[in-house]
Enzyme design. Sequence first.
Site, PDB file in Angstrom:
ATOM      1  N   LYS A 285       6.893 -14.717  -4.385  1.00 53.94           N
ATOM      2  CA  LYS A 285       7.791 -13.949  -5.267  1.00 53.94           C
ATOM      3  C   LYS A 285       8.503 -14.894  -6.229  1.00 53.94           C
ATOM      4  O   LYS A 285       8.727 -16.062  -5.890  1.00 53.94           O
ATOM      5  CB  LYS A 285       8.859 -13.234  -4.431  1.00 53.94           C
ATOM      6  CG  LYS A 285       8.381 -12.055  -3.628  1.00 53.94           C
ATOM      7  CD  LYS A 285       9.538 -11.453  -2.835  1.00 53.94           C
ATOM      8  CE  LYS A 285       9.068 -10.271  -1.983  1.00 53.94           C
ATOM      9  NZ  LYS A 285       8.608  -9.122  -2.771  1.00 53.94           N
ATOM     10  N   ARG A 359       2.999  -3.237   4.995  1.00 46.27           N
ATOM     11  CA  ARG A 359       1.981  -2.269   5.445  1.00 46.27           C
ATOM     12  C   ARG A 359       1.053  -2.877   6.486  1.00 46.27           C
ATOM     13  O   ARG A 359       0.499  -2.164   7.319  1.00 46.27           O
ATOM     14  CB  ARG A 359       1.217  -1.730   4.228  1.00 46.27           C
ATOM     15  CG  ARG A 359       0.403  -2.737   3.491  1.00 46.27           C
ATOM     16  CD  ARG A 359       0.061  -2.302   2.072  1.00 46.27           C
ATOM     17  NE  ARG A 359       1.217  -2.388   1.174  1.00 46.27           N
ATOM     18  CZ  ARG A 359       1.188  -2.036  -0.112  1.00 46.27           C
ATOM     19  NH1 ARG A 359       0.077  -1.567  -0.668  1.00 46.27           N
ATOM     20  NH2 ARG A 359       2.269  -2.149  -0.853  1.00 46.27           N
TER      21      ARG A 359
END
Length: 505
Positions: A285, A359
Amino acid sequence: MQTQLSFANLAAIETELLAVLAIDTQTAKGQDAKPQPVLLTSDDKVRAAAAAVLSSGEYKAGSNETVLLHAPAGLSAKRLLIVGLGKKAKASVHAVRNAAGTAVRYCKPRAIRELVLALPENYSEGPLHAVACARAAMEGALVGDFDADTYRSERKDVSVHSFTLAAPDTDQSAIQTAFNEGVIIGESQNFARTLVNEPGNKLTPTVLGQRAAQMASETGLKAEVFSTDKLHELKMGAFWSVSQGSEEPPALIVMKYEPEGVTDGPVLGLVGKGITFDTGGISIKPADNMEKMKYDMAGGAAMIGAMRAIALLKPRVRVIGIVCAAENMPDGKAQKPGDVQTAMSGKTIEIINTDAEGRLVLADGITYARSLGATHLIDAATLTGACVVALGMINGGAFSNDDTTIEKFQAALSTSGEKFWRLPLSDEYYDMIRSDIGDIKNTGGRWGGAITAAEFLHAFAEDTPWIHLDIAGLAWIEDNKPFIAKGPSGVAVRSILGWVRSYAS
Ligand code: BES
Ligand code: MN
Ligand code: ZN
């Protein structure tokens, strides 16, 4: 904060501060429409003490608007605080919850350590039912008491030591029950917030497991915390792939609530994303705001908080809570884009972006919950920035493969006051995450990112009735509000609890 319930006469209560609620009954609009604030108490002495300020036009009883009177005539209280609920038509149980928080937060910086809040009464036309208000007020008072600055070395003591709810002398036992519930729920929400607030260096997956286990032993839940070996034994290749790039071992936290004598009926599976820090991994990120990613375990914390409330409120339904905790780090051993992982269910996953890690851990958490016998599933996760783009920081995203199941959740929202908006699922979205090399890819590109993430989870929930909550936009509050501090919100604890209770026999 100590909490008490009192049925005493308001004017006679000796306290540092008596808080009473008010609404604006003005229905006309336009320039001449002066506010018409009305107190929600029938106590003549309180009404007399407030009469001058209410008729002055200075105070509108706007939502969470306050006005303070010292030495109110005719009352034993040293101060009278009026807290507004807003326009009469909008005055709700949820406004009462916030007003209770506002009263507590009014006291904190002023070193007022003790207060009494009068429950609304004498308002038969409105939706302010005393029992529902008692519960909401206790939730709001406790939530209002929380501040995030736990590591400040010269932390100012702004704690409120004692909060008393003063209730009208009707329906005593129902109000007492609601009061007790509100305390449990507010404290459980704060417990979740305490966990979310901890920085990544203090709250590793292992420490999160210890906190959950300690809570479980205090409340009588069964809990086990597993790590690397168990992930390998269960063939949790998706969960492990996130963890493999970190020096910190993962934690698979399993909490079980099994009420005595309940041997059939549904088994509810609560699955939370517990990424104690999300750097993005090799798909790292940007530095801006990365520090916020300590809250990437807020879904897991919500489940731990909900399990605490369940253990104490004892609904007659079996519940399993699972938190998949890991740290998402870049490292020589970290997984790479293009890697293929085999999930516990046997499905193969092509990793497109290592930052779509939530996920992955949830996929195995969901499969594991099903293998333990869960008949209905709910997961909560700070899953996608796309959900924040879609719904802002106002509504969380809710997804489900079963209308009846999500309708029960939506009914719980009307009690919890939390906001979730249902977003669609369909095969066309699933087509966006089909892989060329394996079964499924872990991202589907920019468009509809919250939905393709949900479709990914759907592929592991399959036909088991399931709800997915994307709380990325709600788990952290950016600015102080009159009724809640900025920082971790503890969102979803109350709604998940309400959903669970809707299955109790
Ligand atoms: N934890 C983030 C999602 C997130 C974003 C939570 C902002 C809270 C605030 C998640 O793991 C993530 O990085 N998602 C990616 C997915 C993308 C790579 C498909 C995202 O949303 O950008
Ligand atoms: Mn991520
Ligand atoms: Zn994440």
